[in-house]
Motif scaffolding. Sequence first.
Motif, PDB file in Angstrom:
ATOM      1  N   ALA A  22       0.749  -1.310  -0.016  1.00  0.00           N
ATOM      2  CA  ALA A  22      -0.035   0.046  -0.258  1.00  0.00           C
ATOM      3  C   ALA A  22       0.981   1.270  -0.018  1.00  0.00           C
ATOM      4  CB  ALA A  22      -0.961  -0.149   1.169  1.00  0.00           C
ATOM      5  N   ALA A  23       1.986   1.289   0.787  1.00  0.00           N
ATOM      6  CA  ALA A  23       2.890   2.454   0.923  1.00  0.00           C
ATOM      7  C   ALA A  23       3.579   2.771  -0.564  1.00  0.00           C
ATOM      8  CB  ALA A  23       3.772   2.208   1.778  1.00  0.00           C
ATOM      9  N   ARG A  24       3.687   1.713  -1.225  1.00  0.00           N
ATOM     10  CA  ARG A  24       4.230   1.691  -2.541  1.00  0.00           C
ATOM     11  C   ARG A  24       3.471   2.036  -3.628  1.00  0.00           C
ATOM     12  NH1 ARG A  24       8.685  -3.167  -1.335  1.00  0.00           N
ATOM     13  NH2 ARG A  24      10.090  -2.036   0.119  1.00  0.00           N
ATOM     14  N   GLY A  25       2.172   2.257  -3.523  1.00  0.00           N
ATOM     15  CA  GLY A  25       1.267   2.465  -4.253  1.00  0.00           C
ATOM     16  C   GLY A  25       0.686   0.975  -5.383  1.00  0.00           C
ATOM     17  N   ASN A  26       0.917  -0.189  -4.508  1.00  0.00           N
ATOM     18  CA  ASN A  26       0.475  -1.013  -5.317  1.00  0.00           C
ATOM     19  C   ASN A  26      -0.740  -1.855  -4.760  1.00  0.00           C
ATOM     20  OD1 ASN A  26       0.271  -3.858  -6.189  1.00  0.00           O
ATOM     21  ND2 ASN A  26       2.114  -4.477  -5.742  1.00  0.00           N
ATOM     22  N   GLN A  27      -1.918  -0.932  -5.117  1.00  0.00           N
ATOM     23  CA  GLN A  27      -2.987  -1.172  -4.759  1.00  0.00           C
ATOM     24  C   GLN A  27      -3.458  -2.906  -4.854  1.00  0.00           C
ATOM     25  OE1 GLN A  27      -5.617   0.831  -3.356  1.00  0.00           O
ATOM     26  NE2 GLN A  27      -6.395  -1.065  -2.663  1.00  0.00           N
ATOM     27  N   ALA A  28      -3.248  -3.486  -6.023  1.00  0.00           N
ATOM     28  CA  ALA A  28      -3.617  -4.900  -6.324  1.00  0.00           C
ATOM     29  C   ALA A  28      -2.892  -5.818  -5.134  1.00  0.00           C
ATOM     30  CB  ALA A  28      -3.286  -5.304  -7.692  1.00  0.00           C
ATOM     31  N   GLY A  29      -1.353  -5.636  -5.087  1.00  0.00           N
ATOM     32  CA  GLY A  29      -0.703  -6.563  -4.218  1.00  0.00           C
ATOM     33  C   GLY A  29      -1.325  -6.440  -2.576  1.00  0.00           C
ATOM     34  N   ALA A  30      -1.666  -5.054  -2.428  1.00  0.00           N
ATOM     35  CA  ALA A  30      -2.319  -4.658  -0.963  1.00  0.00           C
ATOM     36  C   ALA A  30      -3.551  -5.563  -0.802  1.00  0.00           C
ATOM     37  CB  ALA A  30      -2.372  -3.153  -0.908  1.00  0.00           C
ATOM     38  N   ASP A  31      -4.528  -5.223  -1.629  1.00  0.00           N
ATOM     39  CA  ASP A  31      -5.822  -6.080  -1.653  1.00  0.00           C
ATOM     40  C   ASP A  31      -5.444  -7.441  -1.291  1.00  0.00           C
ATOM     41  OD1 ASP A  31      -7.061  -3.690  -1.708  1.00  0.00           O
ATOM     42  OD2 ASP A  31      -7.988  -3.871  -3.638  1.00  0.00           O
ATOM     43  N   ARG A  32      -4.597  -8.015  -2.119  1.00  0.00           N
ATOM     44  CA  ARG A  32      -4.579  -9.528  -2.113  1.00  0.00           C
ATOM     45  C   ARG A  32      -3.746 -10.025  -0.815  1.00  0.00           C
ATOM     46  NH1 ARG A  32      -2.512  -9.855  -6.696  1.00  0.00           N
ATOM     47  NH2 ARG A  32      -0.398  -9.215  -6.343  1.00  0.00           N
ATOM     48  N   LEU A  33      -2.924  -9.194  -0.181  1.00  0.00           N
ATOM     49  CA  LEU A  33      -2.473  -9.602   0.974  1.00  0.00           C
ATOM     50  C   LEU A  33      -3.112  -9.166   2.250  1.00  0.00           C
ATOM     51  CD1 LEU A  33       0.403 -11.131   1.377  1.00  0.00           C
ATOM     52  CD2 LEU A  33       0.222 -10.176  -0.887  1.00  0.00           C
ATOM     53  N   PHE A  34      -3.762  -8.215   2.110  1.00  0.00           N
ATOM     54  CA  PHE A  34      -4.827  -7.923   3.284  1.00  0.00           C
ATOM     55  C   PHE A  34      -5.810  -9.032   3.244  1.00  0.00           C
ATOM     56  CE2 PHE A  34      -3.850  -3.098   2.971  1.00  0.00           C
ATOM     57  CZ  PHE A  34      -3.531  -2.947   4.452  1.00  0.00           C
ATOM     58  N   GLU A  35      -6.449  -9.464   2.125  1.00  0.00           N
ATOM     59  CA  GLU A  35      -7.492 -10.531   2.055  1.00  0.00           C
ATOM     60  C   GLU A  35      -7.012 -11.955   2.593  1.00  0.00           C
ATOM     61  OE1 GLU A  35     -11.094 -11.865   2.238  1.00  0.00           O
ATOM     62  OE2 GLU A  35     -10.692  -9.793   1.441  1.00  0.00           O
ATOM     63  N   ARG A  36      -5.561 -12.198   2.252  1.00  0.00           N
ATOM     64  CA  ARG A  36      -5.066 -13.412   2.642  1.00  0.00           C
ATOM     65  C   ARG A  36      -4.745 -13.437   4.085  1.00  0.00           C
ATOM     66  NH1 ARG A  36      -0.418 -14.554  -1.865  1.00  0.00           N
ATOM     67  NH2 ARG A  36      -1.694 -14.750  -3.528  1.00  0.00           N
ATOM     68  N   ALA A  37      -4.261 -12.346   4.572  1.00  0.00           N
ATOM     69  CA  ALA A  37      -3.919 -12.010   5.972  1.00  0.00           C
ATOM     70  C   ALA A  37      -5.292 -12.350   6.809  1.00  0.00           C
ATOM     71  CB  ALA A  37      -3.293 -10.673   6.222  1.00  0.00           C
ATOM     72  N   ALA A  38      -6.371 -11.591   6.434  1.00  0.00           N
ATOM     73  CA  ALA A  38      -7.661 -11.768   6.942  1.00  0.00           C
ATOM     74  C   ALA A  38      -8.207 -13.170   7.042  1.00  0.00           C
ATOM     75  CB  ALA A  38      -8.649 -10.891   6.398  1.00  0.00           C
ATOM     76  N   ASP A  39      -7.952 -13.938   6.180  1.00  0.00           N
ATOM     77  CA  ASP A  39      -8.549 -15.266   6.005  1.00  0.00           C
ATOM     78  C   ASP A  39      -7.746 -16.314   6.929  1.00  0.00           C
ATOM     79  OD1 ASP A  39     -10.462 -14.606   3.892  1.00  0.00           O
ATOM     80  OD2 ASP A  39      -9.092 -15.367   2.307  1.00  0.00           O
ATOM     81  N   ARG A  40      -6.282 -15.943   6.917  1.00  0.00           N
ATOM     82  CA  ARG A  40      -5.415 -16.754   7.970  1.00  0.00           C
ATOM     83  C   ARG A  40      -5.932 -16.383   9.467  1.00  0.00           C
ATOM     84  NH1 ARG A  40      -1.846 -20.118   5.819  1.00  0.00           N
ATOM     85  NH2 ARG A  40      -1.130 -19.672   3.806  1.00  0.00           N
TER      86      ARG A  40
END
Length: 89
Positions: free
Chosen positions: A41-59
């Motif tokens: 997110a800090a680097r402006g990578n919205q797709a990467g941020a969304d993917r990792l936020f979702e994976r983190a929430a699932d775990r």
Amino acid sequence: MRAGRPFSAHEVLEARWKAGPIEERDLWQGLAQLCVAMTHAARGNQAGADRLFERAADRLTAFAATGRGAYGLDLDATVKQARGHLGRF
């Protein structure tokens, strides 16, 4: 995290997930993924941020379902916060 260095926090959490008990893997991996999501997110990578936020929430949700303690961390609030960041950066 408080020092504004989420990737450094990721490194510490990753070490814990790899060295810790298998029963806690989802907890530590989920927290590490949150840190990587913040880095994206800090680097402006919205797709990467969304993917990792979702994976983190699932775990973290999977870990919470086990009923094990999370060292005082409010997992419900953490998951809610992670999901709340989706599409916001």
